[in-house]
Enzyme design. Structure first.
Site, short mmCIF file in Angstrom:
data_model
loop_
_atom_site.label_atom_id
_atom_site.label_comp_id
_atom_site.label_asym_id
_atom_site.label_seq_id
_atom_site.Cartn_x
_atom_site.Cartn_y
_atom_site.Cartn_z
CG HIS A 55 -1.92 -1.18 1.15
ND1 HIS A 55 -3.17 -0.87 2.15
CD2 HIS A 55 -2.09 -2.32 0.49
CE1 HIS A 55 -3.85 -2.10 1.87
NE2 HIS A 55 -3.21 -2.79 1.04
CD GLU A 57 -1.81 4.06 3.16
OE1 GLU A 57 -3.25 4.56 3.31
OE2 GLU A 57 -1.72 3.36 2.10
CB CYS A 85 -6.48 -0.44 5.16
SG CYS A 85 -4.81 -1.08 5.22
CB CYS A 88 -2.14 1.71 6.26
SG CYS A 88 -1.78 0.63 4.63
#
Length: 151
Positions: A55, A57, A85, A88
């Protein structure tokens, strides 16, 4: 003045999200800022890397940690186009990020306010300041365009 700065940094996160969009990745972009300067930038690369943890992040945390030569991102602010999410959000707590600024909420998987409230949990030893809704329409529109294109 702070609002303008937040919008400027979020524009940079949106540029990253658009890079992901062009690569057929879910268009999430992120930048990490320290002392008023961007020190790292990333977009999601889950498909490109065949890695469910890639991701934006997570990737931007890795880049910032490498740049600072420290696993702690004290004094850093994350700007991300979509609400992080749970994975993260947890990583951001572990990295000791000072603040998270995000664009659009993620009602299905949001780990900040929508589904879970990880960065502000009193059960954890570090809490993160949150600011939501910065360039929300642009962030949401990019996601909608991506998923519309895929259907």
């Amino acid at each position: 003045m702070m609002l303008q700065k937040n919008e400027n940094f979020m524009q940079e996160a949106l540029k990253e999200a658009k890079k992901g969009f062009r690569k057929n990745e879910v268009p999430v972009g992120a930048v990490i800022v320290k002392d008023g300067r961007i020190i790292a930038r990333a977009h999601s690369k889950v498909r490109t890397l065949k890695d469910p943890t890639a991701h934006a992040e997570i990737l931007v945390i890795q880049k910032a940690s490498k740049k600072l030569r420290n696993e702690r991102l004290n004094g850093c602010v994350l700007y991300v186009t979509i609400e992080p999410c749970a994975m993260c959000a947890g990583a951001l707590v572990l990295a000791r990020v000072e603040k998270i600024v995000y664009g659009a909420s993620e009602p299905k998987t949001g780990g900040i306010k929508s589904v879970f409230k990880i960065p502000t949990s009193k059960k954890l030893n570090h809490r993160i300041e949150i600011e939501a809704g910065v360039l929300e329409q642009q962030s949401a529109a990019l996601m909608k365009a991506f998923f519309k294109k895929r259907r």
